[in-house]
Scaffold this active site. Structure first.
Site, short mmCIF file in Angstrom:
data_model
loop_
_atom_site.label_atom_id
_atom_site.label_comp_id
_atom_site.label_asym_id
_atom_site.label_seq_id
_atom_site.Cartn_x
_atom_site.Cartn_y
_atom_site.Cartn_z
CE LYS A 13 -2.12 -0.49 3.81
NZ LYS A 13 -1.44 -1.55 4.31
NE ARG A 88 -5.54 1.24 11.19
CZ ARG A 88 -4.76 0.58 10.80
NH1 ARG A 88 -4.55 -0.63 10.83
NH2 ARG A 88 -3.48 1.22 10.56
NE ARG A 127 9.70 -5.76 4.38
CZ ARG A 127 8.50 -5.15 4.07
NH1 ARG A 127 8.34 -4.72 2.81
NH2 ARG A 127 7.43 -5.10 4.86
NE ARG A 133 10.82 -2.38 7.05
CZ ARG A 133 10.02 -2.06 5.94
NH1 ARG A 133 10.35 -1.95 4.77
NH2 ARG A 133 8.84 -1.87 6.33
NE ARG A 144 2.22 -4.91 11.91
CZ ARG A 144 2.98 -4.59 11.02
NH1 ARG A 144 4.39 -5.10 11.26
NH2 ARG A 144 2.84 -3.79 10.11
#
Length: 187
Positions: A13, A88, A127, A133, A144
């Protein structure tokens, strides 16, 4: 043109919103960014947000709508807004619709980036291993992802019933996803 981008964390996104800002001049309205900016500004609203967040509470829908409302003139002048991270819930969608209606505006398109949760988790784990990260920690990402799927599911029929929802395969290349979004927006 006002657009909502839906997709779980790491679905692309942010990449697509940035591209739309660059290519179409739209304004990205990220609730997280707006909350941080309000706090940094030291405004009354920013101090209220800081107090709420310092207690560990969620900022109310009314405050988030007020932050969005502050940015709408800028978005209207630029040719539209990209809503990122909001709404949301159905209650938030209804509040957004009511506020936009009062301003003589509306949501024009809702784009859902459909992704395969297993492939997305693999992407995030890769990643995380390569870049470290913290928001890509695979275990917290799973939580999440479950929360996103649970909370967003009711919004899809809400926007589909209004004829606004377009679903796009978010697992393609950045360029392929961008082309599909552009085609949806230009139709």
């Amino acid at each position: 043109m006002n657009l909502i981008l839906f997709g779980p964390p790491a679905a692309g996104k942010g990449t697509q919103a940035k591209r739309l800002v660059e290519t179409r001049g739209m304004v990205q309205l990220s609730t997280g960014d707006m909350l941080r900016a309000a706090i940094a500004s030291g405004s009354d609203l920013g101090r209220e947000c800081q107090a709420i967040m310092s207690r560990g509470d969620l900022v109310s829908d009314a405050i988030v709508i007020a932050l969005i409302e502050e940015r709408l003139p800028e978005a209207a002048e630029a040719g539209g807004a990209i809503f990122d991270g909001f709404p949301r819930t159905v209650a938030q969608a209804e509040a957004l619709d009511a506020m936009l209606t009062r301003k003589g505006a509306r949501i024009d398109h809702v784009i859902r980036l459909k992704v395969d949760d297993t492939a997305l988790l693999e992407r995030v784990a890769r990643r995380y291993a390569e870049q470290g990260r913290p928001d890509d920690n695979p275990e917290s990402f799973k939580v999440r992802l479950v929360a996103y799927n649970r909370n967003t599911a009711p919004l899809l029929p809400y926007y589909a019933d209004k004829g606004l929802l377009t679903e796009i395969d978010g697992m393609g290349s950045v360029e392929a996803v961008a082309a599909a979004i552009d085609a949806a927006l230009d139709s």
